[in-house]
Design a protein around this motif. Structure first.
Motif, mmCIF file in Angstrom:
data_model
loop_
_atom_site.group_PDB
_atom_site.id
_atom_site.type_symbol
_atom_site.label_atom_id
_atom_site.label_comp_id
_atom_site.label_asym_id
_atom_site.label_seq_id
_atom_site.Cartn_x
_atom_site.Cartn_y
_atom_site.Cartn_z
ATOM 1 N N GLU A 112 129.273 -3.555 83.895
ATOM 2 C CA GLU A 112 129.428 -2.652 83.033
ATOM 3 C C GLU A 112 128.725 -3.157 81.552
ATOM 4 O O GLU A 112 129.451 -2.962 80.424
ATOM 5 N N SER A 113 128.933 -4.232 81.311
ATOM 6 C CA SER A 113 127.904 -5.183 80.018
ATOM 7 C C SER A 113 127.067 -4.594 79.435
ATOM 8 O O SER A 113 126.142 -3.724 80.150
ATOM 9 N N THR A 114 127.478 -3.526 78.537
ATOM 10 C CA THR A 114 126.195 -2.851 77.374
ATOM 11 C C THR A 114 125.170 -4.049 77.689
ATOM 12 O O THR A 114 123.609 -2.453 77.045
ATOM 13 N N GLU A 115 124.849 -4.416 77.140
ATOM 14 C CA GLU A 115 123.866 -5.094 76.675
ATOM 15 C C GLU A 115 122.617 -5.337 77.853
ATOM 16 O O GLU A 115 121.088 -5.483 77.750
ATOM 17 N N ILE A 131 118.752 -5.942 92.022
ATOM 18 C CA ILE A 131 120.682 -6.222 92.901
ATOM 19 C C ILE A 131 121.097 -5.963 92.001
ATOM 20 O O ILE A 131 120.791 -6.750 90.219
ATOM 21 N N ALA A 132 121.434 -6.032 91.856
ATOM 22 C CA ALA A 132 123.441 -6.136 91.514
ATOM 23 C C ALA A 132 124.169 -7.570 92.033
ATOM 24 O O ALA A 132 124.564 -7.078 93.144
ATOM 25 N N SER A 138 130.832 0.936 91.485
ATOM 26 C CA SER A 138 130.829 1.883 91.416
ATOM 27 C C SER A 138 130.569 2.282 89.807
ATOM 28 O O SER A 138 130.332 2.355 89.219
ATOM 29 N N SER A 139 130.298 0.833 88.987
ATOM 30 C CA SER A 139 130.208 0.329 88.122
ATOM 31 C C SER A 139 128.594 1.080 87.508
ATOM 32 O O SER A 139 128.076 1.607 88.632
ATOM 33 N N ARG A 143 125.849 1.516 90.862
ATOM 34 C CA ARG A 143 125.201 3.039 90.838
ATOM 35 C C ARG A 143 123.722 2.816 90.652
ATOM 36 O O ARG A 143 123.093 3.464 91.691
ATOM 37 N N GLU A 144 123.796 2.410 89.816
ATOM 38 C CA GLU A 144 121.855 1.609 89.579
ATOM 39 C C GLU A 144 120.763 1.215 90.561
ATOM 40 O O GLU A 144 119.683 1.249 90.746
#
Length: 329
Positions: A112-115, A131-132, A138-139, A143-144
């Motif tokens: 969920e890091s906004t940056e 790649i995450a 589900s963050s 999700r992206e």
């Protein structure tokens, strides 16, 4: 009087042990994940990265960013072009560093890091694979992403559960695992490795002997039938610790070493030919042996120099001091 030094060290040692045990538990959890649910996405990530025509773009903030920079360096040094892009700088123009053929590896424990939103949005807009590496599928990041490398949720070594410790260690380990899997998939060799590490001891130990050996006029050599005084003169002038003795075809018949001379000082060397003193069938090596392997060979056989040959012909000599000079020992 009690030993105050020991009493101060004891709690510190206990703290260190707890940290190591907690972080080891995190790595064990990661190993178990790679045997189960993480195995398939890890394989997908390796396939995605190995088939890419571009580079791997690492990104993350805080401690994840520091780990990402290290992973980028490891990837680059093992044959996978990679560099780190700071997400804050990306939002102010550095997005232009990311090309359509690249793959983005974004790292965030929470996801969920906004940056990271700018890079994530950019990758989606231009269909750049994402790649995450996160602990939450589900963050927003999870999700992206096209592939999610899901890190197991474990206890941080920090007693308050706040400072990223175990979590960053798992990121680092998983990044190393990606680098090694890609290295193996590409058939990356020690020679390739040296291309990216020409400096320092690592580059020195991977240097081939043909690059540092004393050859041509610098190689100490005499012919069969040469009298010992002449051989001793060559030995003294060349300062390599040995002289190659060649037959009529230029093949190596033996060598004269400092030790051979010392063992025969009781004889009248003036009238003795080299074949009466030389060591026959000396140990030889090929020109493609690495400097690191040569050091091990010298130590194992308790000798100070190596004759480098191609077939039966000597083409050079390497002394232990030559290896010291390039920093390989």
């Amino acid at each position: 009087m009690p030993n105050s030094h020991a009493s101060t060290l004891r709690p510190a040692s206990q703290s260190a042990l707890r940290t190591v045990q907690t972080e080891r538990a995190g790595v064990d959890a990661l190993a178990r994940a790679l045997q189960n649910g993480l195995a398939e996405p890890f394989a997908q990530a390796v396939e995605l990265l190995s088939s890419s025509k571009g580079r791997v773009i690492l990104t993350g903030v805080g401690k994840s960013g520091h780990i990402g920079a290290k992973i980028a360096a490891t990837l680059a040094s093992t044959g996978t072009p990679a560099f780190f892009v700071h997400p804050a700088e990306a939002n102010h123009g550095d997005l232009g560093m990311i090309a359509r053929d690249d793959v983005v590896l974004a790292m965030s424990w929470s996801g969920e890091s906004t940056e990271l939103r700018g890079i994530v949005a950019y990758s989606r807009r231009f269909s750049i694979p994402l790649i995450a590496m996160t602990s939450s599928a589900s963050s927003s990041l999870g999700r992206e992403a096209d592939v999610v490398l899901l890190l197991p949720k474990v206890e941080e070594a920090c007693p308050h559960g706040l400072a990223p410790t175990t979590s960053t260690l798992m990121q680092l380990v998983l990044g190393d695992a990606l680098a090694i899997a890609l290295l193996e998939a590409r058939g990356f060799t020690p020679e390739n490795f040296r291309d990216f590490h020409p400096g320092g001891k690592l580059g020195a130990t991977l240097t081939h002997l043909r690059e540092i050996m004393r050859s041509g006029d610098d190689m100490p050599a005499v012919s069969l039938g040469t009298k010992m005084p002449e051989a001793v003169m060559v030995l003294s002038n060349k300062k390599v610790g040995c002289v190659c003795v060649l037959d009529a075809s230029g093949n190596l018949a033996g060598i004269i070493t400092d030790g051979d001379v010392a063992r025969n000082l009781h004889r009248n060397l003036k009238d003795i030919a080299v074949e009466e003193v030389m060591t026959r069938e000396p140990k030889t090596v090929g020109p493609d042996m690495s400097a690191g392997a040569a050091i091990a060979y010298l130590n194992e056989n308790k000798i100070g120099a190596l004759v480098v040959t191609e077939g039966k012909k000597p083409i050079g000599v390497v002394h232990f001091h030559d290896l010291l000079r390039i920093g390989a020992a």
